[in-house]
Design a protein around this motif. Structure first.
Motif, PDB file in Angstrom:
ATOM      1  N   PHE A 189      11.521   2.103   3.195  1.00  0.00           N
ATOM      2  CA  PHE A 189      12.858   1.275   2.939  1.00  0.00           C
ATOM      3  C   PHE A 189      13.063   0.376   1.603  1.00  0.00           C
ATOM      4  CE2 PHE A 189      14.088   2.770   7.883  1.00  0.00           C
ATOM      5  CZ  PHE A 189      15.374   3.429   7.351  1.00  0.00           C
ATOM      6  N   ALA A 190      12.352  -0.422   2.134  1.00  0.00           N
ATOM      7  CA  ALA A 190      12.084  -1.594   0.769  1.00  0.00           C
ATOM      8  C   ALA A 190      11.725  -0.200  -0.989  1.00  0.00           C
ATOM      9  CB  ALA A 190      11.301  -2.862   1.085  1.00  0.00           C
ATOM     10  N   ALA A 191      10.985   0.584  -0.572  1.00  0.00           N
ATOM     11  CA  ALA A 191      10.546   0.537  -1.735  1.00  0.00           C
ATOM     12  C   ALA A 191      11.890   1.431  -2.781  1.00  0.00           C
ATOM     13  CB  ALA A 191       9.052   1.205  -1.657  1.00  0.00           C
ATOM     14  N   THR A 192      12.900   1.723  -1.571  1.00  0.00           N
ATOM     15  CA  THR A 192      13.725   2.928  -1.985  1.00  0.00           C
ATOM     16  C   THR A 192      14.790   2.005  -2.340  1.00  0.00           C
ATOM     17  OG1 THR A 192      13.259   4.709  -0.565  1.00  0.00           O
ATOM     18  CG2 THR A 192      15.293   5.211  -1.289  1.00  0.00           C
ATOM     19  N   THR A 193      15.320   1.193  -1.204  1.00  0.00           N
ATOM     20  CA  THR A 193      16.405  -0.197  -1.949  1.00  0.00           C
ATOM     21  C   THR A 193      15.815  -1.198  -3.387  1.00  0.00           C
ATOM     22  OG1 THR A 193      16.990  -0.601  -0.049  1.00  0.00           O
ATOM     23  CG2 THR A 193      17.167  -2.204  -1.334  1.00  0.00           C
ATOM     24  N   LEU A 194      14.803  -1.548  -3.809  1.00  0.00           N
ATOM     25  CA  LEU A 194      14.190  -1.730  -5.151  1.00  0.00           C
ATOM     26  C   LEU A 194      14.464  -0.830  -6.214  1.00  0.00           C
ATOM     27  CD1 LEU A 194      10.986  -3.405  -3.771  1.00  0.00           C
ATOM     28  CD2 LEU A 194      13.423  -4.463  -4.092  1.00  0.00           C
ATOM     29  N   ALA A 195      13.921   0.640  -5.724  1.00  0.00           N
ATOM     30  CA  ALA A 195      14.374   1.842  -6.625  1.00  0.00           C
ATOM     31  C   ALA A 195      15.772   2.101  -6.987  1.00  0.00           C
ATOM     32  CB  ALA A 195      13.353   3.007  -6.525  1.00  0.00           C
TER      33      ALA A 195
ATOM     34  N   ASP B 204     -19.823   2.385  -9.994  1.00  0.00           N
ATOM     35  CA  ASP B 204     -19.913   0.885  -9.946  1.00  0.00           C
ATOM     36  C   ASP B 204     -21.673   1.398  -9.228  1.00  0.00           C
ATOM     37  OD1 ASP B 204     -19.810  -2.202 -11.433  1.00  0.00           O
ATOM     38  OD2 ASP B 204     -21.387  -1.725  -9.608  1.00  0.00           O
ATOM     39  N   VAL B 205     -22.635   0.889 -10.026  1.00  0.00           N
ATOM     40  CA  VAL B 205     -23.230   1.194  -9.502  1.00  0.00           C
ATOM     41  C   VAL B 205     -23.835   0.455  -8.100  1.00  0.00           C
ATOM     42  CG1 VAL B 205     -25.007   0.933 -11.661  1.00  0.00           C
ATOM     43  CG2 VAL B 205     -24.821  -1.216 -10.527  1.00  0.00           C
ATOM     44  N   ASP B 206     -22.844  -0.566  -7.657  1.00  0.00           N
ATOM     45  CA  ASP B 206     -22.678  -0.621  -6.402  1.00  0.00           C
ATOM     46  C   ASP B 206     -21.697  -0.613  -5.323  1.00  0.00           C
ATOM     47  OD1 ASP B 206     -25.123  -2.633  -6.206  1.00  0.00           O
ATOM     48  OD2 ASP B 206     -23.732  -3.929  -7.889  1.00  0.00           O
ATOM     49  N   ALA B 207     -21.372   0.980  -6.518  1.00  0.00           N
ATOM     50  CA  ALA B 207     -20.098   1.049  -4.949  1.00  0.00           C
ATOM     51  C   ALA B 207     -20.620   1.451  -3.842  1.00  0.00           C
ATOM     52  CB  ALA B 207     -19.899   2.881  -5.455  1.00  0.00           C
ATOM     53  N   ALA B 208     -20.006   0.951  -2.673  1.00  0.00           N
ATOM     54  CA  ALA B 208     -19.161   0.981  -1.492  1.00  0.00           C
ATOM     55  C   ALA B 208     -19.141   2.031  -0.602  1.00  0.00           C
ATOM     56  CB  ALA B 208     -20.188  -0.255  -0.628  1.00  0.00           C
ATOM     57  N   GLY B 209     -17.828   2.313  -1.097  1.00  0.00           N
ATOM     58  CA  GLY B 209     -16.762   3.185  -0.565  1.00  0.00           C
ATOM     59  C   GLY B 209     -15.135   2.511  -1.010  1.00  0.00           C
ATOM     60  N   TYR B 210     -14.545   2.784  -0.285  1.00  0.00           N
ATOM     61  CA  TYR B 210     -13.143   2.129  -0.437  1.00  0.00           C
ATOM     62  C   TYR B 210     -12.346   1.503   0.053  1.00  0.00           C
ATOM     63  CZ  TYR B 210     -10.631   5.588   2.965  1.00  0.00           C
ATOM     64  OH  TYR B 210      -9.676   6.491   3.673  1.00  0.00           O
ATOM     65  N   VAL B 211     -11.378   0.655   0.285  1.00  0.00           N
ATOM     66  CA  VAL B 211     -10.828  -0.566   0.533  1.00  0.00           C
ATOM     67  C   VAL B 211      -9.742   0.482   1.658  1.00  0.00           C
ATOM     68  CG1 VAL B 211      -9.915  -2.814   1.035  1.00  0.00           C
ATOM     69  CG2 VAL B 211     -12.091  -2.340   0.035  1.00  0.00           C
ATOM     70  N   PRO B 212      -9.347   0.347   2.361  1.00  0.00           N
ATOM     71  CA  PRO B 212      -7.643   1.001   3.101  1.00  0.00           C
ATOM     72  C   PRO B 212      -6.450   0.041   2.541  1.00  0.00           C
ATOM     73  CG  PRO B 212      -9.108  -0.159   4.954  1.00  0.00           C
ATOM     74  CD  PRO B 212     -10.227   0.265   3.608  1.00  0.00           C
ATOM     75  N   ALA B 213      -5.655   0.841   2.124  1.00  0.00           N
ATOM     76  CA  ALA B 213      -4.661  -0.689   1.937  1.00  0.00           C
ATOM     77  C   ALA B 213      -2.825  -0.166   2.293  1.00  0.00           C
ATOM     78  CB  ALA B 213      -4.385  -0.572   0.018  1.00  0.00           C
ATOM     79  N   GLU B 214      -2.090  -0.259   2.331  1.00  0.00           N
ATOM     80  CA  GLU B 214      -0.641   0.041   3.128  1.00  0.00           C
ATOM     81  C   GLU B 214       0.046  -0.309   1.501  1.00  0.00           C
ATOM     82  OE1 GLU B 214       1.616  -2.582   5.702  1.00  0.00           O
ATOM     83  OE2 GLU B 214       1.086  -4.564   4.549  1.00  0.00           O
ATOM     84  N   GLY B 215       1.325   0.440   1.605  1.00  0.00           N
ATOM     85  CA  GLY B 215       2.721   0.092   0.655  1.00  0.00           C
ATOM     86  C   GLY B 215       2.051   0.945  -0.358  1.00  0.00           C
ATOM     87  N   GLY B 216       2.499   1.067  -1.404  1.00  0.00           N
ATOM     88  CA  GLY B 216       2.705   1.860  -2.479  1.00  0.00           C
ATOM     89  C   GLY B 216       4.450   2.295  -3.255  1.00  0.00           C
ATOM     90  N   ALA B 217       4.869   3.201  -4.369  1.00  0.00           N
ATOM     91  CA  ALA B 217       6.247   3.227  -4.765  1.00  0.00           C
ATOM     92  C   ALA B 217       7.194   4.423  -4.251  1.00  0.00           C
ATOM     93  CB  ALA B 217       5.451   2.940  -6.133  1.00  0.00           C
ATOM     94  N   VAL B 218       8.461   3.888  -4.452  1.00  0.00           N
ATOM     95  CA  VAL B 218       9.406   5.178  -4.910  1.00  0.00           C
ATOM     96  C   VAL B 218       9.971   4.997  -5.940  1.00  0.00           C
ATOM     97  CG1 VAL B 218      11.653   5.225  -3.244  1.00  0.00           C
ATOM     98  CG2 VAL B 218       9.615   5.173  -2.073  1.00  0.00           C
ATOM     99  N   PHE B 219      10.404   6.282  -6.647  1.00  0.00           N
ATOM    100  CA  PHE B 219      10.666   6.452  -7.767  1.00  0.00           C
ATOM    101  C   PHE B 219      12.521   6.533  -7.349  1.00  0.00           C
ATOM    102  CE2 PHE B 219       6.569   6.894  -8.500  1.00  0.00           C
ATOM    103  CZ  PHE B 219       6.403   5.410  -8.710  1.00  0.00           C
ATOM    104  N   VAL B 220      13.082   6.304  -8.479  1.00  0.00           N
ATOM    105  CA  VAL B 220      14.361   7.355  -8.479  1.00  0.00           C
ATOM    106  C   VAL B 220      14.218   8.704  -9.569  1.00  0.00           C
ATOM    107  CG1 VAL B 220      17.390   8.101  -9.701  1.00  0.00           C
ATOM    108  CG2 VAL B 220      15.998   5.454  -8.051  1.00  0.00           C
ATOM    109  N   VAL B 221      14.043   9.625 -10.169  1.00  0.00           N
ATOM    110  CA  VAL B 221      13.679  10.724 -10.324  1.00  0.00           C
ATOM    111  C   VAL B 221      15.334  11.181 -10.933  1.00  0.00           C
ATOM    112  CG1 VAL B 221      12.443  12.348 -10.819  1.00  0.00           C
ATOM    113  CG2 VAL B 221      11.513  10.784  -9.852  1.00  0.00           C
ATOM    114  N   GLU B 222      15.301  11.455 -11.796  1.00  0.00           N
ATOM    115  CA  GLU B 222      16.764  12.006 -12.670  1.00  0.00           C
ATOM    116  C   GLU B 222      17.000  12.641 -13.637  1.00  0.00           C
ATOM    117  OE1 GLU B 222      20.951   9.983 -13.482  1.00  0.00           O
ATOM    118  OE2 GLU B 222      19.119   8.274 -13.108  1.00  0.00           O
TER     119      GLU B 222
END
Length: 418
Positions: free
Chosen positions: A79-85, A222-240
């Motif tokens: 909702f927030a990302a759409t309103t901002l877009a 990286d040589v020390d890569a150990a996996g990914y860190v999970p995250a929330e959020g993202g981005a929404v776009f107006v495509v026209e």
């Protein structure tokens, strides 16, 4: 002529900030936004306790009380990302022509926090029931449905489910929708995979980082890569549709010029690493559809999983496409964490903002590239030359996607590629 699809609005709700300005400041400053999980208590039973969260997010600013209690935090972020877009694009929140607006978002895990709460009530409470909104709040298409209802966007709506690749696939589908006659499409993705159940599901893959230091937890290539860190959020776009955008005097960030998608036809298992041949084919397909050669690409934003075998496979795929000419590569995922489909959508926002600001941001690593991962990582910011970016993403169980973006020239009248 084939209709051209351009991005006229960007809404970012991510660990890097709320709004495009906050996100861009965070990216260019190299600000790390990952830290201990606070949405629940990941005690010693969880080997992963670091994540990227949207700090201080106030859903009440974007969602009315009725929908607030009917939907999950993942949908609140949408909702927030759409309103901002929409505000960024200069469009009203209620469509003047409802059937001229469509919604095509990506999803994968659905409403985790809402579902966690209801299932705990079912199995641990005396009522042995779940709330009336459990079925729709946890449903993977909930954000698409709620956004379309709230804004009264009644054009062709749908949800793309290809895990991390979905953020790119949603934009590709938006272009197809525009070419079929709908002038405005809401596309992109958000995610919130941070609940006990959701984290347990991700841990089963064996791909999450167990490192507790945010500075070292997520180090793709990286040589020390150990996996990914999970995250929330993202981005929404107006495509026209470009003509529609130009007619109303809209500011244009860039054009979705090409896309490609392939599949490995293989389950993600303990030894899998993704098929570099199919991955490379997706990138080539996107370039071909855009009418762009590998030598015209300014920068690549990779999937950057942070798992050694996947990183090597991705680096091999990029070498297959770009050959002897090393293309600049940058990733900001170590700063924010990996938000699955929301993360690939966030990469699109970063690429478009880079072209808008005439500045390619430095890559957040690797410190020391691992063997087989020696790509041309951007060590310092520089100006783009061609305005062409390629964003890549892979989803679990074999999804591969790539998107070619052609940025609008800074100071132009908004015509992408003009």
């Amino acid at each position: 002529m084939t209709a051209r699809a351009v991005v006229t609005g960007i809404g970012v709700v991510a660990p890097s900030g709320v709004g495009v300005d906050a996100h861009w400041r965070s990216v260019t400053a190299g600000t790390r936004s990952t830290g201990p999980i606070t949405l629940f208590d990941p005690d010693h039973r969880y080997p992963t306790r670091i994540a990227g969260e949207v700090a201080g997010f106030d859903a009440g600013r974007y969602v009315d009380n009725r929908r607030l209690v009917q939907t999950d935090r993942w949908t609140h972020l949408g909702f927030a990302a759409t309103t901002l877009a929409l505000a960024d694009a200069g469009l009203p929140e209620q469509a003047p022509d409802p059937y001229g607006y469509a919604v095509t978002l990506a999803s994968s895990s659905g409403g985790n926090l809402f579902g966690q709460r209801e299932l705990q009530r079912l199995w641990g409470g005396p009522s042995r029931t779940v709330g009336a909104y459990q079925s729709i709040a946890w449903f993977y298409a909930a954000s698409v449905g709620q956004v379309s209802i709230h804004h009264q966007f009644k054009g062709p709506c749908g949800v793309l489910v290809t895990e991390a690749a979905g953020g790119l696939d949603s934009l590709a589908h938006a272009v197809r929708t525009i070419r079929r006659g709908t002038p405005v499409v809401i596309a992109g993705a958000t995610e919130c995979p941070l609940s006990p159940y959701a984290l347990a599901c991700q841990l089963r893959s064996g791909l999450l980082s167990p490192v507790d230091d945010p500075e070292r937890a997520y180090q793709p290539f990286d040589v020390d890569a150990a996996g990914y860190v999970p995250a929330e959020g993202g981005a929404v776009f107006v495509v026209e549709e470009r003509g529609h955008a130009v007619a109303r005097g809209a500011r244009i960030y860039g054009e979705v010029a090409g896309w490609g998608a392939t599949h490995d036809a293989a389950h993600t298992g303990p030894e899998s690493a993704g098929d570099p041949v199919q991955y490379a084919r997706a990138v080539r397909s996107a370039l071909d559809r855009a009418g762009t050669g590998p030598d015209e690409v300014d920068v690549v934003l990779p999937d950057a999983l942070g798992v050694a075998r996947y990183d090597r496979s991705e680096a091999e795929a990029l070498r297959r496409v770009f050959g002897a000419r090393p293309v600049p590569v940058t990733t900001q995922k170590p700063l924010t964490g990996r938000a699955h489909q929301g993360g690939s959508a966030l990469d699109v926002a970063t690429a478009l903002l880079a072209m808008r600001h005439d500045l390619l941001p430095a890559s957040a690593g690797p410190r020391r590239p691992a063997d087989g991962c020696e790509l041309e990582f951007l060590r310092r910011p520089r100006r783009p030359e061609t305005g062409v970016a390629v964003v890549c993403a892979r989803g679990f169980d074999g999804f591969n996607s790539a998107l070619v973006l052609r940025g609008a020239r800074p100071g132009s009248d908004g015509g992408a590629g003009a």
